[in-house]
Write a protein that holds these residues in place. Structure first.
Motif, mmCIF file in Angstrom:
data_model
loop_
_atom_site.group_PDB
_atom_site.id
_atom_site.type_symbol
_atom_site.label_atom_id
_atom_site.label_comp_id
_atom_site.label_asym_id
_atom_site.label_seq_id
_atom_site.Cartn_x
_atom_site.Cartn_y
_atom_site.Cartn_z
ATOM 1 N N ALA A 168 0.831 -1.202 0.000
ATOM 2 C CA ALA A 168 0.000 0.000 0.000
ATOM 3 C C ALA A 168 0.871 1.259 0.000
ATOM 4 N N LEU A 169 1.906 1.256 0.824
ATOM 5 C CA LEU A 169 2.756 2.449 0.922
ATOM 6 C C LEU A 169 3.567 2.664 -0.346
ATOM 7 N N ASN A 181 6.771 18.998 3.813
ATOM 8 C CA ASN A 181 5.335 19.187 3.622
ATOM 9 C C ASN A 181 4.758 19.729 4.922
ATOM 10 N N SER A 209 1.153 14.147 -2.619
ATOM 11 C CA SER A 209 -0.255 13.847 -2.871
ATOM 12 C C SER A 209 -1.020 15.158 -3.065
ATOM 13 N N GLY A 231 -5.692 1.136 -0.830
ATOM 14 C CA GLY A 231 -4.426 1.270 -0.123
ATOM 15 C C GLY A 231 -4.624 1.360 1.371
ATOM 16 N N TRP A 232 -5.537 2.219 1.768
ATOM 17 C CA TRP A 232 -5.814 2.345 3.209
ATOM 18 C C TRP A 232 -6.295 1.027 3.785
ATOM 19 N N TYR A 234 0.333 3.037 -3.677
ATOM 20 C CA TYR A 234 -0.828 3.920 -3.667
ATOM 21 C C TYR A 234 -0.417 5.312 -3.239
ATOM 22 N N LYS A 235 -1.107 6.295 -3.807
ATOM 23 C CA LYS A 235 -0.836 7.666 -3.402
ATOM 24 C C LYS A 235 -1.661 7.970 -2.166
ATOM 25 N N LEU A 236 -1.097 7.653 -1.006
ATOM 26 C CA LEU A 236 -1.826 7.892 0.233
ATOM 27 C C LEU A 236 -1.379 9.220 0.807
ATOM 28 N N THR A 237 -2.349 9.946 1.369
ATOM 29 C CA THR A 237 -2.016 11.246 1.942
ATOM 30 C C THR A 237 -0.955 11.068 3.034
ATOM 31 N N GLY A 238 0.115 11.790 2.928
ATOM 32 C CA GLY A 238 1.161 11.798 3.943
ATOM 33 C C GLY A 238 1.829 10.458 4.164
ATOM 34 N N ARG A 239 2.079 9.741 3.083
ATOM 35 C CA ARG A 239 2.590 8.397 3.310
ATOM 36 C C ARG A 239 4.022 8.393 3.833
ATOM 37 N N PRO A 272 -6.911 4.996 -3.675
ATOM 38 C CA PRO A 272 -6.284 5.114 -2.355
ATOM 39 C C PRO A 272 -7.041 4.345 -1.281
ATOM 40 N N ARG A 329 -5.553 2.735 -9.234
ATOM 41 C CA ARG A 329 -5.152 2.440 -7.854
ATOM 42 C C ARG A 329 -5.910 3.382 -6.927
ATOM 43 N N LEU A 338 -5.509 -1.928 2.812
ATOM 44 C CA LEU A 338 -4.365 -2.828 2.982
ATOM 45 C C LEU A 338 -3.532 -2.425 4.195
#
Lengths: 478, 284, 290, 69
Positions: free
Chosen positions: B97-98, D22, D7, C7-8, B101-106, C4, C2, C10
């Motif tokens: 996932a990290l 950021n 992001s 992703g979360w 995926y483009k996760l906020t604040g990863r 998100p 993809r 997972l």
């Protein structure tokens, strides 16, 4: 393998003997009293020592056989035992139904109402009160587990005094005696006073060096990484010089001489100076030694004399598989300054620490009734003698007269007689509700004195100041 | 580049000299532990003797025939194996996932994860104790003194480590491979199973092994959060330190016994360990 | 493609576990850290005392000393581990008969439980039964007693840590070295770079991420070390590292409030240190060509 | 390491700090500075000025860092 087999056989014999001793109606009483709790499990925590292991391996099995109540025993290390018991009682979780209470921590527990009043609880539940169990049968050691009203909060399970051990084979060797007398001008003997103790220590250290033996003149429990060193100073060396109650004046809430304390007083400085002056005559491991290494060093024949906790006296003197000095161990009262014994006989002080522990019931226990039965079972007269033989501990006055103990007594140079007759000269820890807290505060100063970073006087005056600070933080201070 | 015979001999000599020295330094403490485990208590003191004088196996038989020891051993095996498996699965998912995926604040999540491993354990034992005994409670059942409690707790320091380790590995797998598999109709699980897992296998293996070893070796939490049922082998070691003398022989014997399983695993998985520990050094 | 949200999803099991067993206890410690709480004080229970715990700790010489000791321990131990680990890894990139045997032997210490490591080293270094003081005395006439000389205790714990953790560094370095492409090294050789230059300008930049991550992980673990040193020397002078100091304050002294505040500050220092390293690893520095 | 992919909505800015940050990073730095200033204040400055002064100073610095770091 053979030894293990013998041990199992011994336990089996003890078990069988006990079964037959318990008469049929006694058997009936336990079963009846325990009927409502049969199948329950009670849990306890203890340090893994021989007396505890005997309870866990032998007594627990007998009890389960009689009552159908299971006893689960957690044996662990000394530090762990405290933190687990305290966590349990403080968080009121009820994991343990009985905990090992070392004598010195009892007042802390009582102050926090952690423990069930056993006398009261038995009186409230007459159905559960076993007639073979009698609180007055315990030795004076049980007094240290009572509150002001004389109610008992723990069933004593082990009790020892810290004695003076010496090597008979060395002290009675003709050549050595002659050499000593030539050098010091008086006959060699177990020490009666501190000057003699020092002479002995110096003599045997030099002797060990000349003979290329691994032999030193004394033991010192001087670990710089463990509270054991503080304990030896405050509970053994201090009292024998006349420094009582850690030099803390409980009423004034201070350890300073200015406020009636004594931790920074002349007696304390004299005691610490003497004790530290023994370090050069102690084996090199002394500064890493806790009570267990002290006993091991002595058992290995590395010290000619020393202060050793009594629970070790028996195995050092008799157990070939662990000790190299069996049969050569002499036992005496610890050396004291003039007047200290007389004061102790008058009841004004004590000469050393009456050490030991008891099993108590935490207030949070969920099986108090079943646990009461269990504690009465281990507190009754009939199980004491074998237990004493296995664990070198005595808590009942009558146990001293048991033939098993009389036989042991001869092998350990009268340690049990000494315990019986001179036991009252020793005392339990002072009634502080802040035992471990203050010990932790004193610890670093004693350790730095051992390392030579601080002079005895500086170490003690700084320690006294730190104690006062901690006392006021805890709310017991001025 | 021709090297003369003399140079080659010299180089060989240096290499072996170096390694033999390293081996001696490495093995000396372990050898000493073995020697101690073969001594009775009375033989331990005195002039140290580094040679093995005799086979005194009583320390081993005493430990091995003890039913508590067997229970500790079983607990340790169950706890560390389950923990390693759980960590491998969760870390794989989380890292994927990290990484993809483009996760906020990863980046910040990634860093926060590892701070879980930094906490000094002593003060954190208290809240954990309260959680274990009181918060997670179903009737009489609590997390305290259960294997599952330890398995979950060990995730706190093993998961961040695993994710850090896997991050580089998974970042190193070209994203085009995922895309290609997806175009061929593979779903998320398909991609994970047929693309990521095979390519990240060495990394996963080393994650599992190190998690296993960390869990197997953990002491403080196990000692404080278990009582009788779920105690692990390392807590058993501390029991030998007693007022009436530390039983060094049995302690050493038990240490030897605890070393064997992890040593076997490491020997078997030697190859993967090196292949998997790259922390993203393979960039291309 | 993809989403998100997937992703979360997972990530969620990991986050839940860490929030429950990592973050929730942290909040509790944060709360307790601002209270006076010792179960054996005259009035037990939590009493809010604002910044008093922190006021106490900035003047607590024992604590500050423990931080200094921990820093020395970490610097010396990790420094030696990195150097040794690099040398060993470099040696392992060559081929010679018996290599894998040496590698396996060298990995063994990593597998010993920390508490057992402490026990073994105690057995090695305590006079009376340990061979180390005995032979040092006999061969070099050195007095070696970790109980009497705090410096020796510190050095012993550093050496013990090096013994235990160098294999880990070796393995990561080896992995890093084996991932370095051959061409740049050869190119540099052709261009006439000497060994040191090749190492400094080619090998080291490639190794940087592995090196920093290894140091990062070692720093975290070194700062919280308790069991090994506890078993070895009990945390006396010379080895009273922060982790052990916290342990003593929280357990024997049952000073939960103060213990929590020290933990918070220790955590703070660790996080700041690691964050700076993290910035370095992730290469976010300006002017850096990625 | 891969290129920094920011992001949506969160821009990495190039302020006076020696690296790209950021919003979270800057808040984090602000908190770190806040704690650090308070600890130093307790040790060295408290007899002269009360702790509230430290809070004010660190809030100001924190604001600058968050806006312009």
């Amino acid at each position: 393998m053979k030894k293990r087999f013998t041990f199992i056989l011994l336990i089996a014999i003890v078990l069988l003997a006990n079964m037959s001793l318990v008469s049929a109606d006694m058997h009936g009483w336990w079963a009846d009293a325990a009927a409502p709790y049969a199948g329950a499990t009670i849990r306890g925590v203890s340090e893994s020592t021989p007396p505890s292991n005997y309870v866990a391996d032998v007594l627990a099995a007998q009890f389960t056989e009689l009552t159908g109540i299971n006893v689960e025993f957690e044996t662990t290390s000394w530090d762990q035992m405290y933190s687990k018991a305290i966590n349990d009682m403080e968080a009121n979780t009820g994991i343990y139904d009985f905990v090992y209470i070392e004598q010195d921590i009892i007042y802390s527990y009582l102050a926090q109402d952690y423990l069930v009043n056993l006398t009261q609880f038995a009186a409230d539940n007459p159905d559960l009160a076993y007639e073979g169990y009698d609180e007055s049968a315990f030795t004076s050691f049980a007094d240290y587990f009572k509150n002001a009203d004389g109610d008992l909060f723990g069933v004593p399970m082990e009790a020892f005094v810290k004695v003076y051990l010496y090597r008979k084979d060395l002290f009675e060797d003709a050549d050595i005696m002659a050499a000593f007398e030539e050098e010091y001008g008086y006959p060699l003997a177990p020490a009666e006073n501190f000057d003699q103790y020092r002479d002995n220590a110096m003599f045997f250290t030099a002797y060990g060096e000349n003979m290329d033996m691994d032999l030193w003149g004394t033991t010192v429990q001087g670990s710089t990484g463990h509270p054991a060193s503080t304990y030896e100073f405050l509970e053994s060396i201090g009292p024998s010089f006349g420094l009582y109650n850690w030099g803390i004046n409980l009423d004034a809430g201070s350890a300073m001489s200015a406020n009636g304390g004594a931790l920074d007083g002349d007696t304390a400085v004299e005691a610490l100076t003497f004790w530290l002056s023994m370090l050069p005559y102690a084996p090199p491991e002394a500064t890493s030694s806790t009570w267990d290494e002290v006993a091991s060093s002595f058992a290995a024949g590395r010290a000619a004399q020393g202060w050793v906790y009594g629970e070790n006296a028996a195995w050092i003197a008799t157990d070939d598989s662990r000790s190299a000095v069996t049969g050569n161990v002499g036992v005496r009262l610890p050396v004291t300054a003039p007047g200290v014994i007389e004061a102790a006989e008058m009841g004004d002080g004590y000469i050393g620490y009456y050490d030991g522990g008891a099993f108590g019931v935490p207030h949070s226990s969920r099986n108090k009734e079943a646990t009461l039965l269990w504690l009465q079972f281990i507190g009754q007269q009939s199980v004491q003698a074998e237990w004493a033989a296995a664990g070198a501990r005595i808590t009942h006055t009558a146990t001293f007269d048991d033939p098993l103990i009389a036989e042991q007594d001869a092998k350990v140079d009268g340690y049990y007689t000494l315990l019986e007759e001179q036991g009252p000269l020793f005392a339990g820890a002072p009634p502080f509700p802040f035992h471990a807290q203050v010990r932790e505060v004193i610890d670093p100063f004693i350790q730095r004195a051992i390392l030579g970073e601080l002079s005895p006087a500086d170490a003690l005056s700084q320690a006294a100041a730190a104690v006062d600070e901690e006392l006021s933080r805890l709310g017991y201070g001025m | 580049m021709t090297i003369s015979f003399r140079q080659r001999a010299w180089r060989l000599f240096v290499t072996y000299g170096f390694w033999i020295f390293t081996t001696i330094v490495t093995l000396l403490p372990i050898w000493w532990m073995f020697v101690v485990s073969m001594r009775s208590r009375v033989e331990l003191f005195g002039r140290p003797n580094l040679s093995l004088s005799r086979f005194f196996v009583e320390n081993y038989t005493n430990v091995l025939t003890d039913s508590t020891f067997q229970r500790y051993m079983t607990n340790s095996v169950v706890v560390s194996t389950s923990n390693a498996l759980l960590v491998m699965v969760l870390a794989l998912l989380a890292t994927y996932a990290l990484s993809r995926y483009k996760l906020t604040g990863r980046d910040n999540i990634f860093f926060w994860l590892i701070t879980n491993r930094m906490a000094p354990p002593a003060a954190f034992l208290l809240p954990l104790y309260i959680m274990f005994t009181r918060t997670f409670r179903l009737g009489d059942w609590t997390l305290y003194d259960t294997q599952i409690g330890l398995i979950l707790l060990y995730c706190v320091f093993n998961l961040p480590f695993a994710i850090w380790l896997l991050k580089g590995v998974i970042d190193g797998i070209p994203i085009e491979l995922d895309d290609a598999a997806m175009i061929d109709g593979a779903g998320l699980w398909g991609v994970l199973r047929h693309v990521i897992v095979p390519l990240a296998a060495p990394g996963l293996a080393v994650t599992g092994i190190l998690s296993w070893v960390f869990a197997w070796n953990e002491y403080l939490f196990a000692a404080n959060l278990t009582s009788v049922q779920a105690r692990t082998i390392t807590t058993g070691l501390a029991e030998f330190v007693t007022v009436t003398g530390t039983n060094w022989g049995e302690l050493a014997a038990m240490s030897m016994l605890t070393l064997i399983p992890s040593a076997i695993i490491v020997i078997l998985a030697q190859r993967y360990i090196v292949m998997g520990l790259t922390f993203g050094a393979v960039k291309e | 493609m993809r989403n998100p949200r997937t992703g979360w999803l997972l990530l969620s099991p990991t986050l839940i576990i860490l929030l429950l067993f990592g973050f929730a206890p942290f909040l509790y410690v944060l709360f307790v850290g601002f209270n006076q709480w010792n179960v054996f004080s005259a009035d037990d229970g939590l009493v809010f005392n604002g910044l008093d715990n922190f006021r106490r700790l900035v003047f607590d010489d024992d604590f500050l000393h423990s931080v200094g000791l921990t820093a020395r321990f970490a610097i010396f131990a990790i420094g030696s581990e990195v150097v040794l680990g690099f040398v060993l890894a470099q040696m392992l990139t060559r081929n010679f008969p018996g290599k894998s045997l040496f590698r396996i032997i060298h990995t063994l210490p990593l597998m010993v439980a920390p508490i057992a490591v402490g026990a073994i080293w105690r057995l090695l270094v305590i006079p009376g039964f340990g061979p180390v003081p005995f032979f040092l005395d006999r061969w070099f006439d050195l007095k070696y007693q970790i109980g009497s000389y705090p410096d020796q205790a510190l050095w012993t714990s550093v050496i013990m840590d090096v013994w235990h953790w160098t294999p880990f560094v070796t393995l990561t370095m080896l992995a890093g070295l084996s991932a370095i492409p051959k061409e740049p090294v050869e190119q540099a050789r052709v261009d006439g770079a000497n060994r040191f230059q090749v190492f400094w300008y080619v090998t080291l930049p490639f190794l940087r991420p592995v090196l920093l991550t290894t140091v990062f992980i070692r720093i975290m673990d070194a700062i919280r070390t308790v069991d090994e040193v506890w078993m070895l020397a009990g945390g006396g002078p010379g080895t009273r590292f922060t982790g052990i100091y916290i342990w003593r304050v929280v357990f024997p002294r049952t000073d939960y409030g103060y213990g929590s505040s020290i933990s918070l500050i220790t955590l703070y220092l660790t996080i700041v240190l690691c964050w700076l390293l993290f910035i370095a690893i992730s290469g976010r520095r300006k002017g850096e060509v990625e | 390491m891969q290129e920094q992919e920011t992001s949506k909505g969160k821009k990495e800015i190039n302020g006076f700090l020696p690296f790209y940050t950021n919003a979270f990073d800057r808040v984090f730095i602000g908190v770190v500075i806040l704690i650090g200033i308070h600890l130093l204040w307790l040790r060295f400055m408290e007899p002269a000025l009360p702790i509230e002064a430290a809070t004010v100073i660190s809030l100001v610095i924190g604001y600058i860092v968050v806006r312009r770091g």
